[in-house]
Design a protein around this motif. Sequence first.
Motif, PDB file in Angstrom:
ATOM      1  N   GLY A   5      -5.571  31.487 -20.273  1.00  0.00           N
ATOM      2  CA  GLY A   5      -4.386  30.644 -20.579  1.00  0.00           C
ATOM      3  C   GLY A   5      -3.238  29.655 -20.247  1.00  0.00           C
ATOM      4  N   GLY A   6      -2.118  28.995 -20.627  1.00  0.00           N
ATOM      5  CA  GLY A   6      -2.327  27.679 -19.660  1.00  0.00           C
ATOM      6  C   GLY A   6      -2.484  26.567 -21.072  1.00  0.00           C
ATOM      7  N   LEU A   7      -1.910  25.087 -20.944  1.00  0.00           N
ATOM      8  CA  LEU A   7      -2.494  24.371 -22.153  1.00  0.00           C
ATOM      9  C   LEU A   7      -4.177  24.133 -21.379  1.00  0.00           C
ATOM     10  CD1 LEU A   7       0.416  22.198 -22.266  1.00  0.00           C
ATOM     11  CD2 LEU A   7      -0.100  23.633 -23.768  1.00  0.00           C
ATOM     12  N   SER A   8      -4.604  24.383 -20.478  1.00  0.00           N
ATOM     13  CA  SER A   8      -5.685  24.090 -19.714  1.00  0.00           C
ATOM     14  C   SER A   8      -6.981  25.060 -20.748  1.00  0.00           C
ATOM     15  CB  SER A   8      -5.858  24.139 -18.042  1.00  0.00           C
ATOM     16  OG  SER A   8      -5.851  25.630 -18.202  1.00  0.00           O
ATOM     17  N   GLY A   9      -6.180  26.455 -21.494  1.00  0.00           N
ATOM     18  CA  GLY A   9      -6.816  27.184 -21.893  1.00  0.00           C
ATOM     19  C   GLY A   9      -6.906  26.364 -23.630  1.00  0.00           C
ATOM     20  N   LEU A  10      -5.620  26.255 -23.943  1.00  0.00           N
ATOM     21  CA  LEU A  10      -5.908  25.888 -25.198  1.00  0.00           C
ATOM     22  C   LEU A  10      -6.501  24.680 -25.353  1.00  0.00           C
ATOM     23  CD1 LEU A  10      -1.519  25.678 -26.061  1.00  0.00           C
ATOM     24  CD2 LEU A  10      -4.207  27.189 -26.577  1.00  0.00           C
ATOM     25  N   GLY A  11      -6.878  23.305 -23.505  1.00  0.00           N
ATOM     26  CA  GLY A  11      -7.537  22.594 -23.574  1.00  0.00           C
ATOM     27  C   GLY A  11      -9.174  22.916 -24.323  1.00  0.00           C
ATOM     28  N   ILE A  12      -9.619  23.752 -23.633  1.00  0.00           N
ATOM     29  CA  ILE A  12     -10.510  24.195 -23.619  1.00  0.00           C
ATOM     30  C   ILE A  12     -11.028  24.909 -24.864  1.00  0.00           C
ATOM     31  CG2 ILE A  12     -12.579  26.228 -23.093  1.00  0.00           C
ATOM     32  CD1 ILE A  12     -10.771  26.107 -19.883  1.00  0.00           C
ATOM     33  N   LEU A  13     -10.070  25.659 -25.538  1.00  0.00           N
ATOM     34  CA  LEU A  13     -10.267  25.873 -27.117  1.00  0.00           C
ATOM     35  C   LEU A  13     -10.088  24.972 -27.824  1.00  0.00           C
ATOM     36  CD1 LEU A  13      -7.932  28.830 -27.468  1.00  0.00           C
ATOM     37  CD2 LEU A  13     -10.058  28.587 -26.994  1.00  0.00           C
ATOM     38  N   LEU A  44      -7.908  15.101 -21.575  1.00  0.00           N
ATOM     39  CA  LEU A  44      -6.951  14.333 -23.146  1.00  0.00           C
ATOM     40  C   LEU A  44      -5.954  15.382 -23.868  1.00  0.00           C
ATOM     41  CD1 LEU A  44      -6.565  11.551 -24.514  1.00  0.00           C
ATOM     42  CD2 LEU A  44      -8.886  11.944 -25.678  1.00  0.00           C
ATOM     43  N   SER A  45      -6.662  15.590 -24.513  1.00  0.00           N
ATOM     44  CA  SER A  45      -6.127  16.935 -25.158  1.00  0.00           C
ATOM     45  C   SER A  45      -4.948  17.814 -24.546  1.00  0.00           C
ATOM     46  CB  SER A  45      -6.857  17.966 -25.897  1.00  0.00           C
ATOM     47  OG  SER A  45      -7.502  18.665 -24.615  1.00  0.00           O
ATOM     48  N   THR A  46      -5.111  17.878 -23.264  1.00  0.00           N
ATOM     49  CA  THR A  46      -3.861  18.441 -22.350  1.00  0.00           C
ATOM     50  C   THR A  46      -2.995  17.570 -22.134  1.00  0.00           C
ATOM     51  OG1 THR A  46      -5.599  19.580 -21.293  1.00  0.00           O
ATOM     52  CG2 THR A  46      -3.060  19.816 -20.351  1.00  0.00           C
ATOM     53  N   SER A  73      -5.628  14.931 -15.638  1.00  0.00           N
ATOM     54  CA  SER A  73      -6.712  14.371 -17.394  1.00  0.00           C
ATOM     55  C   SER A  73      -7.922  13.137 -16.613  1.00  0.00           C
ATOM     56  CB  SER A  73      -6.132  13.624 -18.004  1.00  0.00           C
ATOM     57  OG  SER A  73      -4.585  14.802 -18.429  1.00  0.00           O
ATOM     58  N   VAL A  74      -7.089  12.614 -15.601  1.00  0.00           N
ATOM     59  CA  VAL A  74      -8.291  11.521 -15.454  1.00  0.00           C
ATOM     60  C   VAL A  74      -9.214  12.346 -14.323  1.00  0.00           C
ATOM     61  CG1 VAL A  74      -8.399   9.667 -13.702  1.00  0.00           C
ATOM     62  CG2 VAL A  74      -6.827   9.554 -15.686  1.00  0.00           C
ATOM     63  N   ILE A  75      -8.618  13.380 -13.448  1.00  0.00           N
ATOM     64  CA  ILE A  75      -9.832  14.055 -12.470  1.00  0.00           C
ATOM     65  C   ILE A  75     -10.214  14.574 -13.613  1.00  0.00           C
ATOM     66  CG2 ILE A  75     -10.223  15.864 -11.003  1.00  0.00           C
ATOM     67  CD1 ILE A  75      -7.491  13.853  -9.779  1.00  0.00           C
ATOM     68  N   LEU A  76     -10.369  15.074 -14.646  1.00  0.00           N
ATOM     69  CA  LEU A  76     -10.496  16.226 -14.955  1.00  0.00           C
ATOM     70  C   LEU A  76     -12.158  15.337 -16.166  1.00  0.00           C
ATOM     71  CD1 LEU A  76     -11.436  19.064 -15.959  1.00  0.00           C
ATOM     72  CD2 LEU A  76      -9.577  19.157 -18.029  1.00  0.00           C
ATOM     73  N   ASP A  77     -11.675  14.729 -16.854  1.00  0.00           N
ATOM     74  CA  ASP A  77     -12.278  13.996 -17.504  1.00  0.00           C
ATOM     75  C   ASP A  77     -13.455  12.301 -17.171  1.00  0.00           C
ATOM     76  OD1 ASP A  77     -11.493  15.123 -19.713  1.00  0.00           O
ATOM     77  OD2 ASP A  77     -10.090  13.646 -20.983  1.00  0.00           O
ATOM     78  N   TYR A  78     -12.710  11.704 -15.963  1.00  0.00           N
ATOM     79  CA  TYR A  78     -13.841  10.601 -16.149  1.00  0.00           C
ATOM     80  C   TYR A  78     -13.907  11.194 -14.239  1.00  0.00           C
ATOM     81  CZ  TYR A  78     -11.597   8.740 -19.684  1.00  0.00           C
ATOM     82  OH  TYR A  78     -10.968   8.641 -20.848  1.00  0.00           O
TER      83      TYR A  78
END
Length: 291
Positions: A40-48, A59-61, A92-97
Amino acid sequence: MEKTYRGKERLIDLIFEFSGIFIMSVGVHCFLVPANIAPGGLSGLGILVRYLWGMPIGLSTFLMNVPIFILSWRYLGRKYTLQSFGAVLLNSVILDYVVTPWLPMYMGERLLGSVFGGIFVGAGLGLIFLRGFSTGGTDAISFLLQVKFPHIPIGRTLMLVDGLVLAFSVLVFRNIEAGLFGVIALFFQTKVIDSIVYGSEHGQMFLIFSDKNKEITERIFTDIDRGATILKGVGAYTMKEREVLLCAARKSEFGQIKRIVREIDPDAFFIVSEVSQILGEGFKPVSGDSL
């Protein structure tokens, strides 16, 4: 003095926000992504999106939040939008970088991935919510839907959005287990959020209708060391005045209070309801350094 206090509070806010986003990112990258789970959530959509096109989740989120920011600015106000924008950008910064390049993924059983992914994401969100912040995303979507459909509860709209993401994950991963494991992750996420935000403040409220409220109150004082309040009420059918005993207690004290009422007045009318927080004397203090 006031400026020092506000500076201290702001520093605590930043620590909780950074820590919560970091822990949440660990749950997403280390556990949910390798298990192909989008709870669920936008993080779930980001995973997809990452699974389909390889785009970084952060970035996608962030890009998915852009139209939400625009609507939020118009309908929810500047303060909420700016706070959400800062949280999403930091996420976004913490997750990607920070998390993705340096931390390894758990490549074991999907069940463990769903459990620990839900725990980490829930712990991160719990720390963020504890200080009254929002991460945008589905929270903002729910508030925006409330503007258009005020009769729909926020909790129900959150469930609707998360349910759609879970259903979409089954189609994307072409695996029904992706949805089932997503439900498990969402369950643990919710439980951890509740335990962090409310913690030991969970309790129960008792409304006792009896002709022996004074005796019951005295026993509650002596046996459990709990306070109580006697309210004045009027019976709707008889229109006679009667006293109602109100008492708040921890869940572990339910059995003792029930036994006291049963022993003193077996004919008493007894209502028990769940309460998310009990603050004040005998419980967690309202003021002070408590979070």
